[in-house]
Scaffold this active site. Structure first.
Site, PDB file in Angstrom:
ATOM      1  N   GLU A  76      59.958  93.619  24.470  1.00 46.27           N
ATOM      2  CA  GLU A  76      61.174  92.986  24.153  1.00 46.27           C
ATOM      3  C   GLU A  76      61.430  91.641  23.858  1.00 46.27           C
ATOM      4  O   GLU A  76      60.675  90.817  23.912  1.00 46.27           O
ATOM      5  CB  GLU A  76      62.019  93.207  25.427  1.00 46.27           C
ATOM      6  CG  GLU A  76      61.941  94.662  26.238  1.00 46.27           C
ATOM      7  CD  GLU A  76      62.703  94.581  27.498  1.00 46.27           C
ATOM      8  OE1 GLU A  76      62.571  95.487  28.158  1.00 46.27           O
ATOM      9  OE2 GLU A  76      63.390  93.569  27.701  1.00 46.27           O
ATOM     10  N   CYS A  89      64.346  84.988  22.367  1.00 45.38           N
ATOM     11  CA  CYS A  89      63.618  85.005  23.505  1.00 45.38           C
ATOM     12  C   CYS A  89      62.429  86.116  23.275  1.00 45.38           C
ATOM     13  O   CYS A  89      62.844  86.966  23.148  1.00 45.38           O
ATOM     14  CB  CYS A  89      64.460  85.504  24.749  1.00 45.38           C
ATOM     15  SG  CYS A  89      63.436  85.773  26.380  1.00 45.38           S
ATOM     16  N   CYS A  96      53.005  92.112  32.985  1.00 49.94           N
ATOM     17  CA  CYS A  96      52.880  90.613  33.838  1.00 49.94           C
ATOM     18  C   CYS A  96      52.154  90.912  35.073  1.00 49.94           C
ATOM     19  O   CYS A  96      52.272  91.940  35.825  1.00 49.94           O
ATOM     20  CB  CYS A  96      53.956  90.021  33.927  1.00 49.94           C
ATOM     21  SG  CYS A  96      53.917  88.388  34.676  1.00 49.94           S
ATOM     22  N   CYS A 100      56.179  88.480  40.678  1.00 47.75           N
ATOM     23  CA  CYS A 100      57.435  88.071  41.300  1.00 47.75           C
ATOM     24  C   CYS A 100      58.410  88.967  41.802  1.00 47.75           C
ATOM     25  O   CYS A 100      58.553  90.102  40.985  1.00 47.75           O
ATOM     26  CB  CYS A 100      58.258  86.942  40.438  1.00 47.75           C
ATOM     27  SG  CYS A 100      57.259  85.652  39.879  1.00 47.75           S
ATOM     28  N   CYS A 103      61.544  90.541  39.700  1.00 46.33           N
ATOM     29  CA  CYS A 103      61.356  90.788  38.326  1.00 46.33           C
ATOM     30  C   CYS A 103      60.837  91.954  37.924  1.00 46.33           C
ATOM     31  O   CYS A 103      60.148  92.505  38.360  1.00 46.33           O
ATOM     32  CB  CYS A 103      60.376  89.541  37.738  1.00 46.33           C
ATOM     33  SG  CYS A 103      60.171  89.544  35.888  1.00 46.33           S
ATOM     34  N   GLY A 143      56.112  88.842  30.429  1.00 50.35           N
ATOM     35  CA  GLY A 143      54.873  88.102  30.516  1.00 50.35           C
ATOM     36  C   GLY A 143      54.904  86.718  31.024  1.00 50.35           C
ATOM     37  O   GLY A 143      55.949  85.894  31.134  1.00 50.35           O
ATOM     38  N   GLU A 144      53.879  85.958  31.480  1.00 46.64           N
ATOM     39  CA  GLU A 144      53.619  84.757  31.734  1.00 46.64           C
ATOM     40  C   GLU A 144      52.834  84.037  30.637  1.00 46.64           C
ATOM     41  O   GLU A 144      51.577  84.076  30.478  1.00 46.64           O
ATOM     42  CB  GLU A 144      52.908  84.646  33.115  1.00 46.64           C
ATOM     43  CG  GLU A 144      52.489  83.387  33.516  1.00 46.64           C
ATOM     44  CD  GLU A 144      53.380  82.077  33.445  1.00 46.64           C
ATOM     45  OE1 GLU A 144      54.361  82.193  34.084  1.00 46.64           O
ATOM     46  OE2 GLU A 144      53.090  81.022  32.708  1.00 46.64           O
ATOM     47  N   SER A 175      58.471  78.836  29.674  1.00 41.93           N
ATOM     48  CA  SER A 175      58.882  78.930  30.806  1.00 41.93           C
ATOM     49  C   SER A 175      57.587  79.489  31.721  1.00 41.93           C
ATOM     50  O   SER A 175      56.779  80.505  31.269  1.00 41.93           O
ATOM     51  CB  SER A 175      60.043  80.027  30.943  1.00 41.93           C
ATOM     52  OG  SER A 175      60.295  80.152  32.455  1.00 41.93           O
ATOM     53  N   SER A 198      60.103  77.847  36.628  1.00 43.36           N
ATOM     54  CA  SER A 198      60.581  78.951  37.650  1.00 43.36           C
ATOM     55  C   SER A 198      60.534  78.501  39.067  1.00 43.36           C
ATOM     56  O   SER A 198      59.389  79.015  39.488  1.00 43.36           O
ATOM     57  CB  SER A 198      60.287  80.070  37.406  1.00 43.36           C
ATOM     58  OG  SER A 198      60.441  80.423  36.027  1.00 43.36           O
ATOM     59  N   LEU A 199      61.343  77.752  39.499  1.00 46.42           N
ATOM     60  CA  LEU A 199      61.308  77.484  41.123  1.00 46.42           C
ATOM     61  C   LEU A 199      61.728  78.383  42.015  1.00 46.42           C
ATOM     62  O   LEU A 199      60.992  78.833  42.875  1.00 46.42           O
ATOM     63  CB  LEU A 199      62.075  76.121  41.020  1.00 46.42           C
ATOM     64  CG  LEU A 199      61.611  75.333  42.378  1.00 46.42           C
ATOM     65  CD1 LEU A 199      60.252  74.929  42.726  1.00 46.42           C
ATOM     66  CD2 LEU A 199      62.533  73.943  42.236  1.00 46.42           C
ATOM     67  N   HIS A 200      63.019  78.670  42.061  1.00 42.59           N
ATOM     68  CA  HIS A 200      63.595  79.746  42.746  1.00 42.59           C
ATOM     69  C   HIS A 200      63.616  79.570  44.246  1.00 42.59           C
ATOM     70  O   HIS A 200      64.384  80.558  44.914  1.00 42.59           O
ATOM     71  CB  HIS A 200      62.988  81.163  42.503  1.00 42.59           C
ATOM     72  CG  HIS A 200      63.032  81.483  41.030  1.00 42.59           C
ATOM     73  ND1 HIS A 200      64.112  81.035  40.229  1.00 42.59           N
ATOM     74  CD2 HIS A 200      62.293  81.977  40.123  1.00 42.59           C
ATOM     75  CE1 HIS A 200      63.801  81.391  39.059  1.00 42.59           C
ATOM     76  NE2 HIS A 200      62.561  82.111  38.805  1.00 42.59           N
ATOM     77  N   ASN A 274      69.448  88.947  37.968  1.00 44.07           N
ATOM     78  CA  ASN A 274      69.985  90.149  37.502  1.00 44.07           C
ATOM     79  C   ASN A 274      69.502  91.244  38.408  1.00 44.07           C
ATOM     80  O   ASN A 274      68.146  91.135  38.728  1.00 44.07           O
ATOM     81  CB  ASN A 274      69.269  90.395  36.143  1.00 44.07           C
ATOM     82  CG  ASN A 274      70.045  89.414  35.166  1.00 44.07           C
ATOM     83  OD1 ASN A 274      71.313  89.760  34.844  1.00 44.07           O
ATOM     84  ND2 ASN A 274      69.368  88.613  34.378  1.00 44.07           N
ATOM     85  N   CYS A 317      65.522  90.208  31.118  1.00 45.54           N
ATOM     86  CA  CYS A 317      64.068  90.367  30.950  1.00 45.54           C
ATOM     87  C   CYS A 317      63.282  91.697  31.659  1.00 45.54           C
ATOM     88  O   CYS A 317      63.468  91.983  32.810  1.00 45.54           O
ATOM     89  CB  CYS A 317      63.531  89.219  31.822  1.00 45.54           C
ATOM     90  SG  CYS A 317      61.705  89.227  32.042  1.00 45.54           S
TER      91      CYS A 317
HETATM   92  N1  SAH Z   1      56.715  83.977  33.354  1.00 43.26           N
HETATM   93  C1  SAH Z   1      57.626  83.117  32.956  1.00 43.26           C
HETATM   94  C2  SAH Z   1      58.433  83.362  31.975  1.00 43.26           C
HETATM   95  C3  SAH Z   1      59.109  84.864  31.963  1.00 43.26           C
HETATM   96  S1  SAH Z   1      60.482  84.989  33.181  1.00 43.26           S
HETATM   97  C4  SAH Z   1      58.312  82.551  34.348  1.00 43.26           C
HETATM   98  O1  SAH Z   1      58.140  83.040  35.267  1.00 43.26           O
HETATM   99  O2  SAH Z   1      59.145  81.486  34.033  1.00 43.26           O
HETATM  100  C5  SAH Z   1      61.735  84.165  32.528  1.00 43.26           C
HETATM  101  C6  SAH Z   1      62.655  83.600  33.768  1.00 43.26           C
HETATM  102  O3  SAH Z   1      63.449  84.801  34.353  1.00 43.26           O
HETATM  103  C7  SAH Z   1      61.832  83.234  34.917  1.00 43.26           C
HETATM  104  O4  SAH Z   1      62.669  81.943  35.474  1.00 43.26           O
HETATM  105  C8  SAH Z   1      61.978  84.201  36.022  1.00 43.26           C
HETATM  106  O5  SAH Z   1      61.808  83.856  37.150  1.00 43.26           O
HETATM  107  C9  SAH Z   1      63.228  84.908  35.829  1.00 43.26           C
HETATM  108  N2  SAH Z   1      63.484  86.294  36.128  1.00 43.26           N
HETATM  109  C10 SAH Z   1      62.788  87.126  36.155  1.00 43.26           C
HETATM  110  N3  SAH Z   1      63.514  88.205  36.940  1.00 43.26           N
HETATM  111  C11 SAH Z   1      64.689  88.014  36.836  1.00 43.26           C
HETATM  112  C12 SAH Z   1      66.063  88.613  37.374  1.00 43.26           C
HETATM  113  N4  SAH Z   1      65.778  89.787  37.816  1.00 43.26           N
HETATM  114  N5  SAH Z   1      67.063  87.925  37.441  1.00 43.26           N
HETATM  115  C13 SAH Z   1      66.973  86.640  36.945  1.00 43.26           C
HETATM  116  N6  SAH Z   1      66.021  86.104  36.547  1.00 43.26           N
HETATM  117  C14 SAH Z   1      64.984  86.456  36.467  1.00 43.26           C
END
Ligand code: SAH
Length: 329
Positions: A76, A89, A96, A100, A103, A143-144, A175, A198-200, A274, A317
């Site tokens: 995508e 994007c 991936c 996470c 995701c 993907g990462e 990212s 991506s800290l979270h 999301n 994503c």
């Molecule tokens: N793998 C990389 C880039 C792709 S994900 C990464 O982890 O950064 C891009 C961003 O979307 C990351 O910050 C990821 O944590 C976030 N993301 C993934 N799933 C999500 C979701 N369901 N809602 C909001 N953000 C999400």
């Protein structure tokens, strides 16, 4: 060209056709002799993505593409309109393997890496199909990117090549979920791109629960490499923080985040998570998001809430690839 006993400038011409004019066949390369066009036809192949699906938001000018790759896999890309121009994007892998928990892109695991040509083609095809000018790029799709390091680096070099699209890496964000060894390597490349982390979560226990990569590199190691990255490149780091209801969105979490990032030259991007049905996580309420942002601002941490675009077309994503069952064409 050298192997064919041809002058060097022919390579430059070919490069310009592919990356500047972005033609799709050798016969369109009108300043190359016919015999050379035919020879190229025999020897080479121009990579080409197909638009499998295209969703256009009725709410804003977001366009979401499901692209088919030549081996039948799908990825995508999302085109978004901002005040400063259009941003794309892109995906960097098919699937991936980072795992996470919130995701959608990682649910089926990693299928394969994208090649530099395929990533470039996401950019070229989106621009061609939409007729819009892409002025910035984010590597935040499926993907990462740092798990596909060499291909992503080659892609960035081609993207910013003066004889190609010539997109400055100042307009590119990469990212990552935090592959510390690769950030270490990236730092040495000294590229002007923006690194997004991506800290979270702010403590190791919680972060490990939602992001398995944290078992390998703890928050301390991640922030340490970020500090050195900034010192080395002078580029402000962006931290992404997806707000998940009841998981990481309390006032205490905001305070812990501010403590963690104190003294950092950085920006925090708050993303109301999301909802992905398989994950069971819910997005924080609008009040919780606002409260979180205000608290960070009060504690002198620069934070914005990511504007939601294309919410009517599942623009987040990995969702289209899964929802349509189109992991394969
Ligand atoms: N793998 C990389 C880039 C792709 S994900 C990464 O982890 O950064 C891009 C961003 O979307 C990351 O910050 C990821 O944590 C976030 N993301 C993934 N799933 C999500 C979701 N369901 N809602 C909001 N953000 C999400």
């Amino acid at each position: 060209m050298a192997r064919e006993g041809l002058p060097k400038y022919r390579a430059g011409q070919l490069f310009a056709w592919l990356h500047q004019k972005q033609v799709l066949s050798f016969e369109e390369m009108t300043n190359l002799p016919k015999v050379l066009q035919q020879r190229l036809e025999e020897l080479c192949h121009i990579n080409r993505l197909t638009v499998e699906r295209k969703l256009q938001s009725q709410l804003d000018e977001t366009v979401k593409y499901l692209f088919g790759l030549e081996d039948g896999n799908c990825v995508e890309s999302v085109l978004m309109r901002y005040k400063h121009g259009d941003s794309l994007c892109i995906s960097t892998q098919v699937g991936c393997r980072m795992g996470c928990k919130f995701c959608a892109s990682t649910l089926g695991g990693l299928v394969r890496n994208l090649t530099p040509a395929e990533m470039l083609d996401e950019v070229y095809t989106a621009a061609r199909d939409s007729g819009r000018k892409i002025s910035s790029l984010v590597l935040m799709g499926i993907g990462e990117p740092l798990d596909n390091y060499d291909n992503v680096l080659r892609f960035l070099k081609l993207l910013s090549h003066k004889d190609g699209l010539n997109l400055s890496l100042r307009h590119v964000s990469l990212s990552t979920c935090g592959l510390v060894d690769r950030i270490e390597r990236l730092m040495e490349e000294n590229l002007p791109l923006t690194l997004s982390i991506s800290l979270h979560a702010t403590d190791n226990e919680k972060r490990s629960q939602i992001m398995p990569v944290n078992n390998r590199w703890h928050i301390e190691a991640l922030l340490d490499v970020c500090k050195r990255y900034f010192a080395r490149t002078g580029r402000r780091i962006s931290f992404e923080y997806a707000l998940i209801e009841g998981v990481n969105d309390s006032p205490e979490d905001a305070k812990a985040l501010a403590d963690l990032l104190k003294g950092f030259i950085c920006h925090v991007n708050l993303i109301p998570v999301n909802q992905v049905k398989e994950t069971g996580f819910s997005r924080s309420s609008r009040q919780a998001v606002e409260r979180f942002q205000k608290l960070l601002e009060n504690l002198q941490i620069n934070a914005t809430v990511r504007r939601e675009l294309g919410s009517d077309i599942n623009a987040a994503c990995g969702q289209l690839r899964r929802d349509t069952g189109r992991t394969k064409v």
